[in-house]
Design a protein around this motif. Structure first.
Motif, PDB file in Angstrom:
ATOM      1  N   PRO A  37       0.799  -1.229   0.000  1.00 36.31           N
ATOM      2  CA  PRO A  37       0.000   0.000   0.000  1.00 36.31           C
ATOM      3  C   PRO A  37       0.834   1.283   0.000  1.00 36.31           C
ATOM      4  CG  PRO A  37      -0.951  -1.575   1.525  1.00 36.31           C
ATOM      5  CD  PRO A  37       0.348  -2.168   1.050  1.00 36.31           C
ATOM      6  N   THR A  38       1.951   1.324   0.723  1.00 35.28           N
ATOM      7  CA  THR A  38       2.726   2.567   0.781  1.00 35.28           C
ATOM      8  C   THR A  38       3.410   2.855  -0.555  1.00 35.28           C
ATOM      9  OG1 THR A  38       4.689   1.477   1.706  1.00 35.28           O
ATOM     10  CG2 THR A  38       3.082   2.389   3.261  1.00 35.28           C
ATOM     11  N   ALA A 127      10.463   9.427   0.494  1.00 38.46           N
ATOM     12  CA  ALA A 127      11.022   8.419   1.389  1.00 38.46           C
ATOM     13  C   ALA A 127       9.899   7.494   1.823  1.00 38.46           C
ATOM     14  CB  ALA A 127      11.691   9.068   2.602  1.00 38.46           C
ATOM     15  N   ASN A 128       9.960   6.276   1.356  1.00 39.88           N
ATOM     16  CA  ASN A 128       8.967   5.267   1.706  1.00 39.88           C
ATOM     17  C   ASN A 128       9.670   4.250   2.598  1.00 39.88           C
ATOM     18  OD1 ASN A 128       6.728   3.604   1.794  1.00 39.88           O
ATOM     19  ND2 ASN A 128       7.123   2.682  -0.201  1.00 39.88           N
ATOM     20  N   ILE A 129       9.834   4.644   3.846  1.00 39.20           N
ATOM     21  CA  ILE A 129      10.511   3.804   4.835  1.00 39.20           C
ATOM     22  C   ILE A 129       9.641   3.775   6.088  1.00 39.20           C
ATOM     23  CG2 ILE A 129      12.846   3.990   3.905  1.00 39.20           C
ATOM     24  CD1 ILE A 129      13.396   6.392   5.571  1.00 39.20           C
ATOM     25  N   LEU A 156       4.288   4.555   6.907  1.00 44.10           N
ATOM     26  CA  LEU A 156       3.802   4.656   8.269  1.00 44.10           C
ATOM     27  C   LEU A 156       2.323   4.321   8.335  1.00 44.10           C
ATOM     28  CD1 LEU A 156       3.118   8.304   9.165  1.00 44.10           C
ATOM     29  CD2 LEU A 156       4.475   7.795   7.162  1.00 44.10           C
ATOM     30  N   LEU A 157       1.960   3.827   9.498  1.00 47.16           N
ATOM     31  CA  LEU A 157       0.568   3.512   9.757  1.00 47.16           C
ATOM     32  C   LEU A 157      -0.196   4.781  10.113  1.00 47.16           C
ATOM     33  CD1 LEU A 157       1.201   0.321  11.881  1.00 47.16           C
ATOM     34  CD2 LEU A 157       0.161   0.396   9.601  1.00 47.16           C
ATOM     35  N   GLN A 158      -1.497   4.731   9.928  1.00 47.65           N
ATOM     36  CA  GLN A 158      -2.333   5.882  10.261  1.00 47.65           C
ATOM     37  C   GLN A 158      -2.137   6.307  11.717  1.00 47.65           C
ATOM     38  OE1 GLN A 158      -6.511   5.244   9.636  1.00 47.65           O
ATOM     39  NE2 GLN A 158      -6.902   7.427   9.394  1.00 47.65           N
ATOM     40  N   SER A 159      -1.924   5.349  12.606  1.00 48.20           N
ATOM     41  CA  SER A 159      -1.737   5.660  14.023  1.00 48.20           C
ATOM     42  C   SER A 159      -0.412   6.378  14.302  1.00 48.20           C
ATOM     43  CB  SER A 159      -1.799   4.369  14.854  1.00 48.20           C
ATOM     44  OG  SER A 159      -0.765   3.484  14.470  1.00 48.20           O
ATOM     45  N   ASP A 182      -4.922   1.123   6.217  1.00 49.87           N
ATOM     46  CA  ASP A 182      -4.328   1.658   7.457  1.00 49.87           C
ATOM     47  C   ASP A 182      -2.953   2.274   7.279  1.00 49.87           C
ATOM     48  OD1 ASP A 182      -6.568   1.061   9.055  1.00 49.87           O
ATOM     49  OD2 ASP A 182      -5.853  -0.980   9.397  1.00 49.87           O
ATOM     50  N   TRP A 183      -2.443   2.334   6.066  1.00 50.69           N
ATOM     51  CA  TRP A 183      -1.163   2.975   5.757  1.00 50.69           C
ATOM     52  C   TRP A 183      -1.434   4.366   5.185  1.00 50.69           C
ATOM     53  CZ3 TRP A 183       3.313   0.625   7.149  1.00 50.69           C
ATOM     54  CH2 TRP A 183       3.292  -0.749   7.372  1.00 50.69           C
ATOM     55  N   VAL A 184      -0.536   5.310   5.465  1.00 50.87           N
ATOM     56  CA  VAL A 184      -0.688   6.673   4.926  1.00 50.87           C
ATOM     57  C   VAL A 184       0.590   7.083   4.209  1.00 50.87           C
ATOM     58  CG1 VAL A 184      -2.375   7.361   6.660  1.00 50.87           C
ATOM     59  CG2 VAL A 184       0.037   7.799   7.078  1.00 50.87           C
TER      60      VAL A 184
END
Length: 184
Positions: A37-38, A127-129, A156-159, A182-184
């Motif tokens: 998803p990211t 940066a997709n880490i 990163l997760l939404q949280s 749940d990923w943003v």
């Protein structure tokens, strides 16, 4: 398909739309096929940006999918950075597979980045880490960015988004432009 123009296709298959921006991909051992998803969120955002002639930094380049996509979408130069030698090799292989000239996509380890040459040079930094490294690397990532540039962070997760936005808040405003599973 990601966004309006971009398709990611396995290198051994014919692209479904020959008129689209087609990225041929063989990820090898490195992270990044477009299915996470990211990665999908980043590809969609890259497709929406005016990248023609732009300079981009892909920090944590993995397979090179985001770097090569940026070039195929019109960027003039992308610096790929990763701490995994297999990722740097996969990025170079995928660049060649897509007709990218080596000088358009230099790939380096973090300690090899010429900080002086790259200071405030990137129109886009992606940066997709993971969230932790995105916070730890904030000075590095922002150091690449032109004053009017775009910082595209994912992994990163939404949280975790609120804490990340708060960390960067004194230097620039971040906001969520996409969410998936749940990923943003």
């Amino acid at each position: 398909q990601f966004g309006r123009r971009l398709w990611v296709c396995p290198s051994w298959l014919e692209p479904p739309d020959p008129e689209a921006v087609n990225l041929l991909l063989d990820p090898g051992l490195a992270f990044g096929t477009g299915t996470h998803p990211t990665t999908a969120l980043c590809l969609t955002q890259l497709d929406s940006l005016p990248l023609a002639g732009q300079t981009v930094v892909d920090y944590g380049c993995g397979s090179g999918i985001l770097a090569v996509a940026a070039l195929k979408l019109g960027a003039a130069l992308v610096l790929g950075v990763d701490n995994d030698p297999q990722a740097l090799a996969a990025s170079q292989d995928n660049a060649v597979r897509n007709g990218v000239a080596p000088e358009q996509l230099p790939v380096v380890f973090p300690e090899q980045v010429d900080q002086h040459a790259w200071a405030q040079r990137a129109d886009v930094v992606v940066a997709n880490i993971l969230a932790g490294p995105l916070i730890e690397l904030s000075d590095t990532l922002l150091g690449f960015l032109t004053p009017t540039g775009t910082l595209l962070l994912s992994g990163l997760l939404q949280s975790q988004a609120e804490a990340l936005c708060a960390h960067y808040a004194e230097r620039l405003s971040l906001y969520i432009v996409g969410e998936r599973d749940d990923w943003v």
